[in-house]
Scaffold this active site. Sequence first.
Site, short mmCIF file in Angstrom:
data_model
loop_
_atom_site.label_atom_id
_atom_site.label_comp_id
_atom_site.label_asym_id
_atom_site.label_seq_id
_atom_site.Cartn_x
_atom_site.Cartn_y
_atom_site.Cartn_z
N ASP A 28 -2.05 5.59 -5.50
CA ASP A 28 -2.27 4.73 -4.34
C ASP A 28 -2.52 3.30 -4.79
O ASP A 28 -3.54 3.00 -5.42
CB ASP A 28 -3.48 5.26 -3.55
N ASP B 159 0.83 -1.20 0.00
CA ASP B 159 0.00 0.00 0.00
C ASP B 159 0.86 1.25 0.00
O ASP B 159 1.46 1.60 1.02
CB ASP B 159 -0.92 -0.02 1.22
#
Length: 325
Positions: free
Chosen positions: A208, A10
């Site tokens: 992201d 992430d």
Amino acid sequence: PPVEFLGVADTGSDLIWLQCSPCQKTRSCYLQKSPLFDPTKSSTYKPISCNSPSCHHSDIVTDCAANETNKNEGECVYLVTYGSGPLSFGVLSADTFTFPLSATLPSSIFGCGFAQSGFGGFDGIIGLGLGPLSLVSQLGPRINHRFSYCLAPQASGATSKLRFGGDVLSPGVVSTPLITKSSHYFLTLERISIGGRLVQVGQDAAIDSGTTLTLLPTNAYNHVRDAVKNAIRLSPIPNLDGSELCYEAHESSLNPPDVVFHFKGANVVLKAANTFRQLANIACLAMSPTKGTIIFGNVAQVNFEVGYDLLAKKVSFAPTDCTKY
């Protein structure tokens, strides 16, 4: 003894955490395929104490679980929350991490999670953000402050890859300046084009790997949605997941137009696998309107080698078959 865990990479967060036993006894963890990490069985595991400098970070909430005799000798507890509400709570700890085809990282700081909510299907999260607790920051000069990943389409069943230390050298590579805000990565999105239609944006977008959909300002989203809908010329069906454009078809049969994201100095061409996501026999536009931060999500990044060079302050994209990467 070494144990293996599967975490979500992430770029939108920093902390590395995994679920730890005995959270199952209090029903405060979710089901996962691997056994829970049991810190009592690791000879190299150490909880971080409250008086350690490692207990104090601006990017997560920490506190002290005081022992009976001295508060400052208690364990450092953490709480980290994610945009839509999921959270992990546990003890900030250190242990040895080893990665396939890579070096061993002793005394890695991570969260031993004893209470989680809002997650499922994996053992934890590998934070790749800019904060000091992220894996990238802890590896630092060992990887020349560089990393890259290649996300395979979910339906392919192939394993996505995360690599450290190298440049993106694939044919067709384009690069755009990296902007850092807090501990997040941003790129300047100038405009979007679909066929001959230009949609002006002129804002910074967070990139992201942990967010599924690409989030666009409402006005820009409406223009993109309408242009894609007009080009496909099929009748959409009522949406199933909040997306505004869904078809009863496979994404490959829709033959949607290319959607080009014009970042500063880099044109990133999105194909069907980047603009639609498959839900059983339904294909839905993998974009959504937002009044908040623009996000370039992970579906949009499928089948690209995406490289981050933190010293040169650039992000690179190269079209790649990530099932063969």
